[in-house]
Design a protein around this motif. Structure first.
Motif, mmCIF file in Angstrom:
data_model
loop_
_atom_site.group_PDB
_atom_site.id
_atom_site.type_symbol
_atom_site.label_atom_id
_atom_site.label_comp_id
_atom_site.label_asym_id
_atom_site.label_seq_id
_atom_site.Cartn_x
_atom_site.Cartn_y
_atom_site.Cartn_z
ATOM 1 N N HIS A 223 0.848 -1.189 0.000
ATOM 2 C CA HIS A 223 0.000 0.000 0.000
ATOM 3 C C HIS A 223 0.884 1.239 0.000
ATOM 4 O O HIS A 223 1.788 1.365 0.824
ATOM 5 C CB HIS A 223 -0.899 0.014 1.237
ATOM 6 C CG HIS A 223 -2.036 -0.958 1.179
ATOM 7 N ND1 HIS A 223 -1.861 -2.314 1.325
ATOM 8 C CD2 HIS A 223 -3.371 -0.755 0.976
ATOM 9 C CE1 HIS A 223 -3.030 -2.924 1.232
ATOM 10 N NE2 HIS A 223 -3.971 -1.998 1.018
ATOM 11 N N ASP B 224 -2.188 -7.632 -12.901
ATOM 12 C CA ASP B 224 -3.067 -6.900 -11.992
ATOM 13 C C ASP B 224 -4.420 -7.601 -11.872
ATOM 14 O O ASP B 224 -4.938 -7.795 -10.762
ATOM 15 C CB ASP B 224 -3.281 -5.468 -12.494
ATOM 16 C CG ASP B 224 -2.113 -4.549 -12.179
ATOM 17 O OD1 ASP B 224 -1.310 -4.879 -11.294
ATOM 18 O OD2 ASP B 224 -1.997 -3.495 -12.831
ATOM 19 N N TRP C 234 -6.006 -9.095 -8.572
ATOM 20 C CA TRP C 234 -7.229 -8.454 -8.105
ATOM 21 C C TRP C 234 -8.402 -9.427 -8.020
ATOM 22 O O TRP C 234 -9.312 -9.230 -7.212
ATOM 23 C CB TRP C 234 -7.619 -7.309 -9.035
ATOM 24 C CG TRP C 234 -6.719 -6.112 -8.959
ATOM 25 C CD1 TRP C 234 -5.547 -5.987 -8.267
ATOM 26 C CD2 TRP C 234 -6.933 -4.859 -9.605
ATOM 27 N NE1 TRP C 234 -5.000 -4.745 -8.446
ATOM 28 C CE2 TRP C 234 -5.833 -4.019 -9.263
ATOM 29 C CE3 TRP C 234 -7.917 -4.355 -10.440
ATOM 30 C CZ2 TRP C 234 -5.713 -2.711 -9.730
ATOM 31 C CZ3 TRP C 234 -7.805 -3.051 -10.913
ATOM 32 C CH2 TRP C 234 -6.723 -2.245 -10.558
ATOM 33 N N ILE D 64 -7.758 -10.243 -2.463
ATOM 34 C CA ILE D 64 -7.912 -8.837 -2.840
ATOM 35 C C ILE D 64 -9.352 -8.518 -3.215
ATOM 36 O O ILE D 64 -9.947 -7.592 -2.680
ATOM 37 C CB ILE D 64 -6.940 -8.484 -3.988
ATOM 38 C CG1 ILE D 64 -5.489 -8.707 -3.505
ATOM 39 C CG2 ILE D 64 -7.155 -7.050 -4.461
ATOM 40 C CD1 ILE D 64 -4.436 -8.455 -4.553
ATOM 41 N N PHE E 237 -10.889 -7.218 -5.926
ATOM 42 C CA PHE E 237 -11.222 -5.953 -6.589
ATOM 43 C C PHE E 237 -12.032 -6.155 -7.867
ATOM 44 O O PHE E 237 -12.662 -5.214 -8.350
ATOM 45 C CB PHE E 237 -9.950 -5.175 -6.951
ATOM 46 C CG PHE E 237 -9.233 -4.561 -5.791
ATOM 47 C CD1 PHE E 237 -9.729 -4.646 -4.496
ATOM 48 C CD2 PHE E 237 -8.044 -3.872 -5.989
ATOM 49 C CE1 PHE E 237 -9.057 -4.078 -3.432
ATOM 50 C CE2 PHE E 237 -7.360 -3.287 -4.938
ATOM 51 C CZ PHE E 237 -7.870 -3.393 -3.652
ATOM 52 N N GLU F 146 -9.928 -0.836 1.088
ATOM 53 C CA GLU F 146 -8.486 -1.074 1.150
ATOM 54 C C GLU F 146 -7.651 0.192 0.951
ATOM 55 O O GLU F 146 -6.455 0.208 1.221
ATOM 56 C CB GLU F 146 -8.074 -2.089 0.080
ATOM 57 C CG GLU F 146 -8.440 -3.522 0.396
ATOM 58 C CD GLU F 146 -7.594 -4.094 1.531
ATOM 59 O OE1 GLU F 146 -6.407 -3.735 1.639
ATOM 60 O OE2 GLU F 146 -8.133 -4.895 2.315
#
Length: 492
Positions: free
Chosen positions: A161, A257, A261, A266, A268, A361
């Motif tokens: 992060h 990605d 994700w 995760i 996302f 997040e």
């Protein structure tokens, strides 16, 4: 079946099956067979216009070639008994119309200039298709960016992060990268779209040919002028493979990605089922296989480029048969890039992103710590390095609340921050994720206004690219249509 007309004069004896297969380029030549017919037609038209070939013979050849153009190259022309498709087509023509007519096709020409002309024609077409795919990909990214200008998400460096950003900012980053891939291929096209025809083996020919005429009929923008360079060089293929390798490296990062994700850790994004597979043993699995294979295709492109470059690096001037081994690498690379980018368009367009999960997040990992340090600089006159040290010490001590910041400030400067007017409310505001994004208004940043401006500018840029691409495609299509029209007119 008609034998190989090229071998019969100088060479005798039958080749074994393994030898024919080893020397044959037929598998790769399937990619250029249609281009070869166009090159043949243009060459015959030029020979006729230059009065090297009479009307009767020209009509006989063009009639047979136009039939193949309309019906497709016959499968017999791809037989391994021929070293390549050029010999296969010539032998097929002679079998169909007789050597008195068919045997005149190769006047003033070698397979050396013929094959590289066909390669450039086919590669030109593939570049235009790839540019079209890149336009579609950029359109999807810009559409998603406009939809998600307010979707806050964590940004990462070192996959940790780092600072909050938006999904739109992420989309625009990839659109800009793919726009550079478009630019590279656009520029490479100019170097591909040059005609080597008329170079013959490497020293041109004693016939009064007109190279500019055939170049124009085939829609080339000019000549590869030096005839030795024209047949010996494959840098145009290397350049395109290099550009596609760079493009696929970007696509691989995007896929990486999406793979991360889409994981349960995760969460996302959810990829459409069409782009996923399941396990043969674990019934709960949904695996992002399309993205994974696309990520691997980037390695295949690099392998194709490396193999092609290694093939050319030690060859003496001019033509060498080694160059035959370059073409499979070229067509494999072109195919992998084209299909990957088309699938990537659909995979992105059908993906479901999860804004709530992203925002949850966005503030983790003290991602707004820089904003807190910047506030201490702006509002309290601290040097940035001092503010950076205070906030970093507070993180090390466990939290970014006012008491911890005061303690850290005393350690670093000898005085607390509360005495300077810092309050818990100001700390909370500085650490707010949405305020962090909103303050990042610099050109190209993630703030809403910056993103809206960027989307509009990128859409205008994309439209210009689309318009230029349409013009280029129309020019090529128009030239080839005129070639076929004029050939039919001569036959009739």
């Amino acid at each position: 079946m008609q034998g190989d007309v090229v071998r019969r004069g100088r060479l005798t004896g039958e080749r074994a099956g393994d030898m024919m297969h080893f020397l044959s380029s037929m598998k790769a030549d399937r990619c250029i067979a249609d281009a070869d017919i166009l090159v043949d037609i243009a060459h015959v038209m030029m020979l006729n216009k230059q009065k090297i070939l009479g009307d009767e013979h020209a009509r006989g050849l063009l009639s047979a070639l136009l039939q193949i153009y309309d019906e497709g190259v016959p499968e017999a022309a791809f037989d391994d008994r021929y070293e390549d498709i050029h010999a296969g087509i010539e032998s097929t023509l002679i079998a169909a119309v007789g050597e008195e007519v068919g045997g005149r096709l190769h006047i003033g020409r070698s397979r050396n200039d013929e094959v590289v002309t066909c390669m450039r024609l086919r590669l030109r077409e593939d570049i235009l298709k790839q540019l079209t795919a890149l336009v579609r990909l950029r359109e999807v990214l810009l559409t998603l960016a406009e939809e998600h200008h307010g979707t806050v998400m964590p940004g990462f460096t070192h996959f940790q992060h780092a600072q909050p950003t938006t999904l739109a900012h992420w989309m625009l980053a990839y659109e800009q990268a793919f726009a550079r891939d478009f630019d590279r291929l656009w520029e490479a096209y100019d170097r591909v779209n040059r005609s080597p025809l008329g170079a013959a083996a490497f020293a041109s020919t004693t016939y009064p040919i007109n190279r500019e005429l055939t170049a124009g009929m085939l829609g080339f923008s000019g000549l590869v002028e030096n005839t030795m360079d024209a047949v010996a060089s494959r840098d145009f293929a290397l350049e395109v493979l290099a550009d596609l390798t760079i493009m696929m490296a970007t696509a691989s990062r995007l896929c990486d990605d999406l793979i991360l994700w889409s994981s349960g850790f995760i969460g996302f994004v959810t990829l459409d089922d069409a782009f996923c597979s399941t396990s043969s043993i674990m019934p709960q699995k949904k695996n992002p296989d399309t993205a994974e294979i696309m990520r691997a295709k980037a390695a295949s492109l690099l392998g194709s480029f490396t193999a092609a470059c290694a093939t050319t690096k030690g060859l003496p001037m001019s033509y060498n048969r080694d160059l035959q081994e370059l073409t499979p690498s070229l067509w494999r690379g072109v195919w992998d890039a084209k299909h990957s980018s088309r699938l990537l368009v659909d995979m992105l367009a059908t993906a479901r992103f999860h804004p709530d999960r992203m925002e949850a997040e966005a503030g983790k990992g003290n991602s707004t710590a820089t904003d807190l340090a910047d506030m201490l600089v702006r509002d309290y006159g601290l040097p940035f390095r001092t503010a950076h040290t205070i906030v970093g010490r507070a993180v090390q001590n466990g939290t970014l609340d006012l008491p911890t910041l005061d303690e850290a400030a005393k350690e670093v400067t000898g005085t607390d921050l509360s005495s300077r007017g810092l309050t818990a409310e100001k700390v909370r505001d500085a650490l707010d994720v949405r305020q962090s994004v909103a303050l990042r208004k610099a050109r190209g940043g993630p703030a809403e206004l910056s993103v809206k401006v960027a989307c509009q500018e990128r859409k205008e840029h994309l439209q210009k690219d689309q318009d230029s691409l349409d013009e280029r495609m129309a020019a090529v299509s128009g030239a080839l249509s005129r070639l076929i029209r004029d050939a039919r007119g001569l036959v009739q």
